[in-house]
Each structure stands twice: as structure tokens, then as C-alpha cells.
Write a protein that holds these residues in place. Sequence first.
Motif, PDB file in Angstrom:
ATOM      1  N   PHE A 244       0.869  -1.173   0.000  1.00 27.60           N
ATOM      2  CA  PHE A 244       0.000   0.000   0.000  1.00 27.60           C
ATOM      3  C   PHE A 244       0.905   1.221   0.000  1.00 27.60           C
ATOM      4  N   ASN A 245       0.971   1.897  -1.124  1.00 29.52           N
ATOM      5  CA  ASN A 245       1.803   3.093  -1.191  1.00 29.52           C
ATOM      6  C   ASN A 245       1.189   4.084  -2.168  1.00 29.52           C
ATOM      7  N   THR A 246       1.054   5.304  -1.705  1.00 30.74           N
ATOM      8  CA  THR A 246       0.427   6.337  -2.528  1.00 30.74           C
ATOM      9  C   THR A 246       1.173   6.531  -3.846  1.00 30.74           C
ATOM     10  N   LEU A 247       2.479   6.404  -3.794  1.00 37.45           N
ATOM     11  CA  LEU A 247       3.290   6.540  -5.008  1.00 37.45           C
ATOM     12  C   LEU A 247       3.662   5.171  -5.539  1.00 37.45           C
ATOM     13  N   ARG A 248       3.920   5.118  -6.847  1.00 39.39           N
ATOM     14  CA  ARG A 248       4.602   3.952  -7.413  1.00 39.39           C
ATOM     15  C   ARG A 248       6.066   4.071  -7.043  1.00 39.39           C
ATOM     16  N   GLN A 278      -2.560   1.887  -4.444  1.00 38.58           N
ATOM     17  CA  GLN A 278      -2.160   3.279  -4.215  1.00 38.58           C
ATOM     18  C   GLN A 278      -3.276   4.060  -3.530  1.00 38.58           C
ATOM     19  N   PRO A 279      -3.333   3.971  -2.198  1.00 36.34           N
ATOM     20  CA  PRO A 279      -4.382   4.696  -1.468  1.00 36.34           C
ATOM     21  C   PRO A 279      -4.118   6.199  -1.459  1.00 36.34           C
ATOM     22  N   ASN A 280      -5.134   6.951  -1.128  1.00 34.87           N
ATOM     23  CA  ASN A 280      -4.950   8.371  -0.854  1.00 34.87           C
ATOM     24  C   ASN A 280      -4.047   8.531   0.349  1.00 34.87           C
ATOM     25  N   LEU A 281      -3.372   9.672   0.440  1.00 36.04           N
ATOM     26  CA  LEU A 281      -2.613   9.982   1.644  1.00 36.04           C
ATOM     27  C   LEU A 281      -3.556   9.909   2.838  1.00 36.04           C
ATOM     28  N   GLY A 282      -3.126   9.209   3.869  1.00 37.23           N
ATOM     29  CA  GLY A 282      -3.948   9.086   5.072  1.00 37.23           C
ATOM     30  C   GLY A 282      -5.110   8.122   4.909  1.00 37.23           C
ATOM     31  N   GLY A 283      -5.149   7.387   3.802  1.00 36.05           N
ATOM     32  CA  GLY A 283      -6.296   6.510   3.541  1.00 36.05           C
ATOM     33  C   GLY A 283      -6.140   5.080   4.042  1.00 36.05           C
ATOM     34  N   TRP A 366       5.332  -1.230   8.440  1.00 34.26           N
ATOM     35  CA  TRP A 366       4.959   0.137   8.075  1.00 34.26           C
ATOM     36  C   TRP A 366       6.020   1.134   8.511  1.00 34.26           C
ATOM     37  N   ALA A 367       5.936   2.339   7.933  1.00 34.81           N
ATOM     38  CA  ALA A 367       6.829   3.431   8.344  1.00 34.81           C
ATOM     39  C   ALA A 367       6.079   4.755   8.232  1.00 34.81           C
ATOM     40  N   MET A 368       6.752   5.786   7.724  1.00 36.92           N
ATOM     41  CA  MET A 368       6.223   7.157   7.853  1.00 36.92           C
ATOM     42  C   MET A 368       4.906   7.415   7.115  1.00 36.92           C
ATOM     43  N   LEU A 644      -0.648  17.180   0.480  1.00 35.99           N
ATOM     44  CA  LEU A 644       0.783  17.023   0.170  1.00 35.99           C
ATOM     45  C   LEU A 644       1.467  16.140   1.209  1.00 35.99           C
ATOM     46  N   GLN A 645       2.297  15.206   0.726  1.00 40.55           N
ATOM     47  CA  GLN A 645       3.196  14.504   1.649  1.00 40.55           C
ATOM     48  C   GLN A 645       4.617  15.001   1.398  1.00 40.55           C
ATOM     49  N   THR A 646       5.421  15.042   2.482  1.00 36.39           N
ATOM     50  CA  THR A 646       6.827  15.434   2.357  1.00 36.39           C
ATOM     51  C   THR A 646       7.657  14.194   2.625  1.00 36.39           C
ATOM     52  N   LEU A 647       8.518  13.834   1.688  1.00 30.16           N
ATOM     53  CA  LEU A 647       9.237  12.563   1.828  1.00 30.16           C
ATOM     54  C   LEU A 647      10.707  12.695   1.452  1.00 30.16           C
ATOM     55  N   ARG A 648      11.398  11.549   1.486  1.00 32.22           N
ATOM     56  CA  ARG A 648      12.842  11.527   1.260  1.00 32.22           C
ATOM     57  C   ARG A 648      13.178  11.163  -0.180  1.00 32.22           C
ATOM     58  N   SER A 649      14.231  11.772  -0.699  1.00 32.45           N
ATOM     59  CA  SER A 649      14.751  11.353  -2.000  1.00 32.45           C
ATOM     60  C   SER A 649      15.751  10.220  -1.766  1.00 32.45           C
ATOM     61  N   ASP A 651      18.886  10.302  -2.438  1.00 33.27           N
ATOM     62  CA  ASP A 651      20.220  10.798  -2.074  1.00 33.27           C
ATOM     63  C   ASP A 651      20.188  11.656  -0.821  1.00 33.27           C
ATOM     64  N   GLN A 652      19.471  11.242   0.182  1.00 34.05           N
ATOM     65  CA  GLN A 652      19.490  12.052   1.393  1.00 34.05           C
ATOM     66  C   GLN A 652      19.373  11.154   2.608  1.00 34.05           C
ATOM     67  N   TYR A 653      19.855  11.658   3.720  1.00 37.48           N
ATOM     68  CA  TYR A 653      19.544  11.016   4.993  1.00 37.48           C
ATOM     69  C   TYR A 653      18.872  12.066   5.867  1.00 37.48           C
ATOM     70  N   ASN A 654      17.583  12.041   5.938  1.00 40.93           N
ATOM     71  CA  ASN A 654      16.828  13.085   6.632  1.00 40.93           C
ATOM     72  C   ASN A 654      17.291  14.446   6.140  1.00 40.93           C
ATOM     73  N   SER A 746       3.341  15.553   8.686  1.00 45.59           N
ATOM     74  CA  SER A 746       4.103  15.894   7.472  1.00 45.59           C
ATOM     75  C   SER A 746       3.759  15.025   6.268  1.00 45.59           C
ATOM     76  N   LYS A 747       2.838  14.055   6.429  1.00 45.45           N
ATOM     77  CA  LYS A 747       2.372  13.303   5.262  1.00 45.45           C
ATOM     78  C   LYS A 747       0.953  13.704   4.864  1.00 45.45           C
ATOM     79  N   SER A 748       0.370  14.696   5.491  1.00 41.87           N
ATOM     80  CA  SER A 748      -0.941  15.172   5.030  1.00 41.87           C
ATOM     81  C   SER A 748      -1.093  16.650   5.322  1.00 41.87           C
TER      82      SER A 748
HETATM   83  N1  LIG Z   1      18.768   6.466   2.848  1.00 43.79           N
HETATM   84  C1  LIG Z   1      17.969   6.839   3.859  1.00 43.79           C
HETATM   85  N2  LIG Z   1      17.558   5.922   4.765  1.00 43.79           N
HETATM   86  C2  LIG Z   1      16.751   6.314   5.779  1.00 43.79           C
HETATM   87  C3  LIG Z   1      16.385   7.672   5.963  1.00 43.79           C
HETATM   88  C4  LIG Z   1      16.808   8.603   4.971  1.00 43.79           C
HETATM   89  O1  LIG Z   1      16.442   9.787   5.006  1.00 43.79           O
HETATM   90  N3  LIG Z   1      17.603   8.155   3.950  1.00 43.79           N
HETATM   91  N4  LIG Z   1      15.646   8.068   7.056  1.00 43.79           N
HETATM   92  C5  LIG Z   1      15.509   7.124   8.150  1.00 43.79           C
HETATM   93  C6  LIG Z   1      14.374   7.508   8.981  1.00 43.79           C
HETATM   94  S1  LIG Z   1      14.626   8.545  10.305  1.00 43.79           S
HETATM   95  C7  LIG Z   1      13.138   6.996   8.765  1.00 43.79           C
HETATM   96  S2  LIG Z   1      11.849   7.391   9.803  1.00 43.79           S
HETATM   97  C8  LIG Z   1      12.875   6.033   7.709  1.00 43.79           C
HETATM   98  C9  LIG Z   1      11.780   6.578   6.783  1.00 43.79           C
HETATM   99  O2  LIG Z   1      11.403   5.630   5.833  1.00 43.79           O
HETATM  100  P1  LIG Z   1      10.073   5.858   4.960  1.00 43.79           P
HETATM  101  O3  LIG Z   1       8.895   5.847   5.791  1.00 43.79           O
HETATM  102  O4  LIG Z   1      10.160   4.901   3.827  1.00 43.79           O
HETATM  103  O5  LIG Z   1      10.341   7.373   4.463  1.00 43.79           O
HETATM  104  P2  LIG Z   1       9.628   8.446   3.524  1.00 43.79           P
HETATM  105  O6  LIG Z   1      10.559   8.905   2.471  1.00 43.79           O
HETATM  106  O7  LIG Z   1       9.066   9.483   4.397  1.00 43.79           O
HETATM  107  O8  LIG Z   1       8.564   7.630   2.716  1.00 43.79           O
HETATM  108  C10 LIG Z   1       7.281   7.417   3.016  1.00 43.79           C
HETATM  109  C11 LIG Z   1       6.726   6.400   2.028  1.00 43.79           C
HETATM  110  O9  LIG Z   1       5.372   6.205   2.356  1.00 43.79           O
HETATM  111  C12 LIG Z   1       4.538   6.558   1.251  1.00 43.79           C
HETATM  112  N5  LIG Z   1       3.358   7.233   1.811  1.00 43.79           N
HETATM  113  C13 LIG Z   1       3.295   8.499   2.267  1.00 43.79           C
HETATM  114  N6  LIG Z   1       2.085   8.748   2.796  1.00 43.79           N
HETATM  115  C14 LIG Z   1       1.363   7.617   2.664  1.00 43.79           C
HETATM  116  C15 LIG Z   1       0.067   7.231   3.071  1.00 43.79           C
HETATM  117  O10 LIG Z   1      -0.704   8.010   3.640  1.00 43.79           O
HETATM  118  N7  LIG Z   1      -0.301   5.957   2.813  1.00 43.79           N
HETATM  119  C16 LIG Z   1       0.523   5.068   2.196  1.00 43.79           C
HETATM  120  N8  LIG Z   1       0.084   3.827   2.035  1.00 43.79           N
HETATM  121  N9  LIG Z   1       1.731   5.412   1.757  1.00 43.79           N
HETATM  122  C17 LIG Z   1       2.177   6.658   2.027  1.00 43.79           C
HETATM  123  C18 LIG Z   1       5.366   7.441   0.374  1.00 43.79           C
HETATM  124  O11 LIG Z   1       4.904   7.405  -0.960  1.00 43.79           O
HETATM  125  C19 LIG Z   1       6.752   6.863   0.565  1.00 43.79           C
HETATM  126  O12 LIG Z   1       6.969   5.769  -0.255  1.00 43.79           O
HETATM  127  O13 LIG Z   1      14.021   5.779   6.903  1.00 43.79           O
HETATM  128  C20 LIG Z   1      15.268   5.722   7.611  1.00 43.79           C
HETATM  129  N10 LIG Z   1      16.271   5.361   6.640  1.00 43.79           N
END
Ligand SMILES: Nc1nc2c(c(=O)[nH]1)N[C@H]1C(S)=C(S)[C@@H](COP(=O)(O)OP(=O)(O)OC[C@H]3O[C@@H](n4cnc5c(=O)[nH]c(N)nc54)[C@H](O)[C@@H]3O)O[C@H]1N2
Length: 765
Positions: A244-248, A278-283, A366-368, A644-649, A651-654, A746-748
Motif C-alpha cells: 500500500f503506497n500512494t506513489l509507485r 495506491q491509497p490516498n494519503l492518510g487513507g 509500516w513506516a512514515m 501534500l506529503q513530504t518525503l525523502r529522495s 540521495d538524502q539522509y533526513n 508531514s504526510k498530510s
Molecule cells: N537512505 C535513507 N535511509 C533512511 C532515511 C533517509 O532519510 N535516507 N531516514 C531514516 C528515517 S529517520 C526513517 S523514519 C525512515 C523513513 O522511511 P520511509 O517511511 O520509507 O520514508 P519516507 O521517504 O518518508 O517515505 C514514506 C513512504 O510512504 C509513502 N506514503 C506516504 N504517505 C502515505 C500514506 O498516507 N499511505 C501510504 N500507504 N503510503 C504513504 C510514500 O509514498 C513513501 O513511499 O528511513 C530511515 N532510513
Amino acid sequence: MKFKTAIKPYHAAAGGLGSLEATTRFVIDSKNALKNMRNLLRMNKARGFDCPGCAWGDDNKSTFSFCENGAKAVTWEATRRLVDSTFFAQHSVSALNRQSDYFLEYQGRLTEPLRYNPQTDHYEPISWDNALAMIGEHIRAMDNPNQLELYTSGRASNESSYLYQLFGRMVGTNNFPDCSNMCHEASGAGLKRSIGVGKGTIHLVDFDKADAIFVFGQNPGTNHPRMLHSLRHAADRGARIVTFNTLRERGLERFADPQKPLEVVTPMAGNISSSYYQPNLGGDMAAVRGIAKALLETQRRRIANGESSIFADAFIAEHTQGIEAWFAQIDATDWQTIEQQSGLSQQQLRDAAAVWQTAERVICTWAMGITQHKHSLDTVREITNLQLLGGHLGKPGAGLCPVRGHSNVQGNRTMGIDEKPPVALLDSLAHHFHFEPPREHGHHTVEAIQAMLRDEVKVLLALGGNLAAAAPDTPLTCEALRRCGLTVYISTKLNRSHLMPGKQSLILPTLGRTEEDVQASGRQFITVEDSFSMVHASEGIGKPLAATQRSETAIVARIAHATLGTAQLDWLALAADYNLIRDHIAATIPGFQNFNARCDEPGGFWLGNAAAELRFNTPSGKAEFSAATLPDAVCPEIVAPFVLQTLRSHDQYNTTIYGLDDRYRGVYGQRDVLFMHPADIAALGLSDGDRVDIETLATDGVVRRVEDFRLVAYDIPRGNLAAYYPETNPLVPLTRFGDGTGTPTSKSIPVGVTPAQTRATQRIA
Ligand SMILES: Nc1nc2c(c(=O)[nH]1)N[C@H]1C(S)=C(S)[C@@H](COP(=O)(O)OP(=O)(O)OC[C@H]3O[C@@H](n4cnc5c(=O)[nH]c(N)nc54)[C@H](O)[C@@H]3O)O[C@H]1N2
Ligand SMILES: Nc1nc2c(c(=O)[nH]1)N[C@H]1C(S)=C(S)[C@@H](COP(=O)(O)OP(=O)(O)OC[C@H]3O[C@@H](n4cnc5c(=O)[nH]c(N)nc54)[C@H](O)[C@@H]3O)O[C@H]1N2
Ligand SMILES: [Mo]
């Protein structure tokens, strides 16, 4: 490094050659290639250091136990570049503030203690002794211990964070805001209420036994690349992976193992997800409710027909309570609401339910994407409900798996970095150290920032991290930091927070995870805990860049000594021999008996998890179903055209930006992009590539806006948007956070999008 700007969809599998290429590029760019190759070979081995990248577990089996992004984390730390007093003499704080986050960290490692001089607007060298004395004086001069805030970022070791919380409590405060407050707080709080422990219940090997793995809201291809190995093995042996991920996300579709030469050079990549929703953000809460509704309908039909139950009836009867109330909620939730909120069709949810139903062993991860919404706590509990319904707890190949972020964020909590400490922890500290710790709850991150804005914070200590960029409402957070009496940053690299000095400010340069740590009693190791509650030793090998860098543990001990002296504890003796700290941990924290001896166990030791053994530390003594209503809407307070969701690319670590590419999403050389559905772009009368401004729609009258972002047409449901953190943190309201968690949403974020008014000047250095 040079970056070319382009948008070019990525068609290859995740991993593979692209991953090897990127790893090599970062190793060479570090200007320390040999040291880094040696480092990578020692990473995540039985005798080596723990990867500072993420909190995934290690199997200690494969030849290489690192991934592309772990390699970036290590090479970024082990650079030969350094920022010393010459650098700070050349650059004023105001001048540095005009540089990008990428530029700041790229300058290299901090090597000497620095003090901000407001007269010259420069950081200037200060001796360790003077810096520590200054901290001690400021803390002793406070008229109330709660004027101290102790922030922690989740890379800090068990040893340093244990001393840190002990020090804070001996000063008399529970103000322990930490990165977890912005991260997995909902997982800890939700699981604690449902099953009595705020941690995941599975072991890494459970991935080898599961029949189905449901992956909610996470992007392991970038953020937990080693998890792709577990998913790939599971998929290869026929387990179903339901995403389940909003993005591909490429990494959730196909993955070529970069450590298998054949997969790198031939198209042998394996599929990961068997179904991708691909659910809605927060769905997701609505989606899980829909799955449960489908199951309940099937169950009732079967029972009426005299067929067998599809639920774990014996497990439910013996180990849970509250299922009837949940069933009543399910009945009260109609399909129309479920479809509209989740953005998924009844049929899709019935299909997902069918996979769940036929699987004997199910893991939910699950994660963020789950934890950074207003109703995240309820969503975590809804996922837990589903697992309880099938009895997917306390058996191999099944369970709950919040995939943590920072490499030791789980360990920090275990050590007592907790603004709402359990009574048992305080009792244990009181008994062992003969002092009365404060009992009232302290501040979480948002509350700490609010206290700063009220001018209540005299001293902010930050054990790592980068609050200025990681927290919401960037301009407000920066103002908050500037209002503190004294800010003290224990850091490896220069970052935005250092450039928001309080009335006084110190930067204390620390050793990183990869570096050798020698104290009076000899070489030291530290310990960390991964997402699977495995605790293991980590020992750096690299020679420190400068003799003036200190270990985090030593710095915390010295701050405590400079503040409290030796009356309660000989802090310096603890800094001289970390075994002594581990003896205190063993005496006060459950699960750590015999700690020092067990550090020798290869691969570490398991802390145990009562819920995984079907002992539930809840008021009823049973696992508790939650019966929450669905939220009225994801952002109920306002009608907005987009969320809007804010997420990681990639090439980044937070807040650390390693580079400007996001390979799997096809973005190169830029970070100011906004992902949008092509039909939404057309509906706005705009085209892919056009520049736009983004504004948060809020009811509090504050204008939150970022400008000049490039539209990128993307496979994302209509009405949903994505952009990178931290560039979009100015859009995240400090005043809007998760119910029962305090986590910024930060994801909605409800936003509007308009054509760019002005071209921003080139942001990227
Ligand atoms: N290389 C690298 N590794 C890391 C990090 C980093 O920045 N870089 N950060 C570390 C940290 S502190 C953390 S917390 C983790 C974060 O790991 P992730 O949780 O994978 O981080 P995000 O980039 O925030 O990605 C959120 C993912 O959830 C999806 N998503 C967003 N909102 C929703 C929703 O409402 N529903 C569903 N189903 N999907 C949704 C997005 O499309 C995206 O794929 O990674 C850790 N590892
Ligand atoms: N909009 C938005 N905001 C978010 C998120 C989001 O998804 N969207 N995610 C949130 C999440 S999940 C998290 S965890 C937080 C992260 O918040 P933080 O943990 O505060 O931020 P980091 O970027 O991880 O911190 C990076 C800094 O830590 C320091 N550092 C690195 N290694 C070490 C070390 O070994 N020791 C010490 N002492 N310092 C070190 C370096 O100086 C570096 O600049 O951000 C949150 N903010
Ligand atoms: Mo995180």
C-alpha cells in the motif's frame, strides 16, 4: 560533486548496476576511498560497526552487509574534508545561512569546539574546558530545571543516551524531545495500547517464513534497502507481498540484488510486490477497515453456511478483548466512506482480504506513510486489529513490524529518552542511584519548540540531529532556536541548526559510529538496538580526523560532570570505561541482565518482547482491539484541492543531503520538484515542467509558502502530491499534529498550488 539537471523515468529494477555505480561514486568522492572500502567491509559484521544508515537488522551471513545508502552514510561520515576555525573565520553565520543544506554538510567534519560570537557573527574556537564550564554555569543558573531541553537524534548509542537521560533527570527534568516524536511515535503509542509493548514483535528470520507480507507506507528501496533482500527472498519462494503506497515506488516493484553478479549484468531482477495499491494519503485506516469489512462479510456467510471460521477464534477468545466493539464499528462504516477515504475500490480491498485470508502467517510492516498523519495512532491500532483477528502474533513468520528510522532510535527509548517515562523506569533509577527523579511529564519536540517561542528555554542541548531543518514551520522553529539562552550542538557535521544560534551557542565536535573510540581504560565499543529488538556491539575502526574530537559518551559525561560535579556519580569514571555504564544499564533497564557478558554474543542478543510471547502488559492483561471511528476526512478542518506529503529522495539522509538525484523516481540534479498526477496538472491549466508555488491552507491565519517548484507528472492518485523534506518543512504547521502522538502531520498537509510568481534564485550550491 557535479549534478546534471534532468527528469528521466527510471525503468530498470531497483538495486543492480545503478546501485553499484552510485556506491563507487560516493566512495571516491569522500576523498578517503581506501579507508571507506575498509569501513564497508567491517560494517554490520559480528566484529565491526553498526551501519549508521537505518534500523534494519543484520543476518551476519552475507559477504557484504551494506547497501548503497548505508555506503553513502559511511562515506559521508568518513570524509577527509574538515571544517575548522579557518573555515569559520572565513565564513560568517549570515553568509553560511545563504548556502544550501547540501553545501553545509559537504564542507566536512567538525573538528574543534566552537563558540558563537554575536559581535562578529562568526563561530570562534573555544577550549573544551571553557565550553564545558560555560554549559555547567548556564544550567546551574536556571531557576527551574524545566528550562532545560535535552533533544536526541536517534543515532546516539545506548551508552551515551543512557547517561544523557540520567543527567537530565538528575538536573530535574523530563524534557526529552527527540526525533522519534516526529517519526514512529504513533507506532510506539499505538502498539503499547493494543498489545502492551511499543515495539515490533518479529525477528528478521520471520520474513523467511511468512506467507504474506503487507507493506504499508514505506519506501524500503531508498530508506531500508536491506529490507529488499528479505522481501525479495520471500517473493522468490512464493510469499505474497501486498503493498500500500500512494506513489509507485520502484524498489517495491522490482529489485536486482547488487551483491549477486548475475543479477547486476543480466535482467534477472525479481518482482517484489504481488499486488500494489495506491491509497490516498492518510487513507490506510479506511483501507484496513475495508479489508476487515470484507473478511467479516465472508466470515458471516461461511458461518451461515456451516463452513469453518476464517478467524483465529481460539486465539481471540484466549488472548484478546474488545472484538465486538470493533465489529460494531466495522458494521457502522459503509463501503462508500471506505472507498472514498482510501481511494481504493471495494474490489481491490476484497482482493487484499483474500490474500490475508489464505495466508497462514502474515507480517504487517509500516513506516512514515502511516505514522505522520493526524489519525496515525488509530491507524497503527487498526493494523494491529487485523493481525489479532488472524492470530498473527506469537508464532513464527507472523507479527507486527514498524520499520524504524534512525539506527538506534529504538534503543534510545529503551534507555529512557522519553518525555513520558514509565513509572517503573523512574522507580528503578531512583532506587539504584538514590535520587528522586522528576515525575511530571516533559516536553516532546513540538512542545519544546513552543516553550522556546515563549522564551522559557534557557539551555537547549542537542545530542545530534538538526532541529532547524527537521521540525515543522521552518521560520518559526528557527526563531524558537534563536530565543534560547544557550544552544549546545553535539554534532559531526555543520548543519542549519548551528546557524540559528541562541543568545549564546556552542558546537561540540563528536566522533561518529565508524571511528575508533579510545578512553582511559582503552578502546571502547558502544551498543545499539535494531527494529527487531536485537542489541549488539558496534566498534568503530577509523582513526579520528582530529585529536580535539570527543566521543558522544565522553561529551555527555563531561557536561554532567561540569554541571553536577561528583556528588551523585563519578561521571568521568563512566566515560573512562563504558563497561561501567553498561553495568548501570544492566541494573536498571529490563532485559539487560548480564549486559557486558552478552555483548560478546555473535549478532547480539534479543531483548525479548512480552507480546510476542503472548503476555500482554495492558490494563486488561489481554491484547486490546481498538474500536475507533474513521476520521471524517484526512484534513477535516479545511477543504483543500490537494493533500501534500513530504518525503525523502534517494540521495538524502533526513536533513543530510548527499546529492541532488532521486534515481528511482527519475529526478536528477534538483530537489525543488512537486510530484502531481498528469490530469491534475492539466486541470490547473499547466504542463509538466512548469514552475509553481505551494501554499498551506490553514485556519490559523499564518502564511506558509514555498516558491518556484518544478511540476513532475507522476503515478500518484489525483488530489495527492509529494515533495521533498526538508525543503517543504516551511509548509508543515507546528500547530497540527497527530492525536495522542504530537507528531507533525508531514504526510498530510492541505495545500493549494498556483503558477510561480517569481523564479527563485538558484538554491543549490
Ligand atoms: N537512505 C535513507 N535511509 C533512511 C532515511 C533517509 O532519510 N535516507 N531516514 C531514516 C528515517 S529517520 C526513517 S523514519 C525512515 C523513513 O522511511 P520511509 O517511511 O520509507 O520514508 P519516507 O521517504 O518518508 O517515505 C514514506 C513512504 O510512504 C509513502 N506514503 C506516504 N504517505 C502515505 C500514506 O498516507 N499511505 C501510504 N500507504 N503510503 C504513504 C510514500 O509514498 C513513501 O513511499 O528511513 C530511515 N532510513
Ligand atoms: N517534513 C518532514 N519533516 C520530517 C520528516 C518527514 O518525513 N517530513 N521526518 C521526520 C523524521 S522521521 C525524523 S527521524 C526527523 C529527523 O530529525 P533529526 O534526527 O534531528 O535530523 P537528522 O537529519 O537525522 O540529523 C542530522 C545531523 O545529525 C548530526 N549527526 C550525524 N551523525 C551523528 C552522530 O553520529 N552523532 C552526533 N552527535 N551527531 C550526528 C549531523 O550534524 C547531521 O547534520 O525528521 C523529521 N522531520
Ligand atoms: Mo525517522
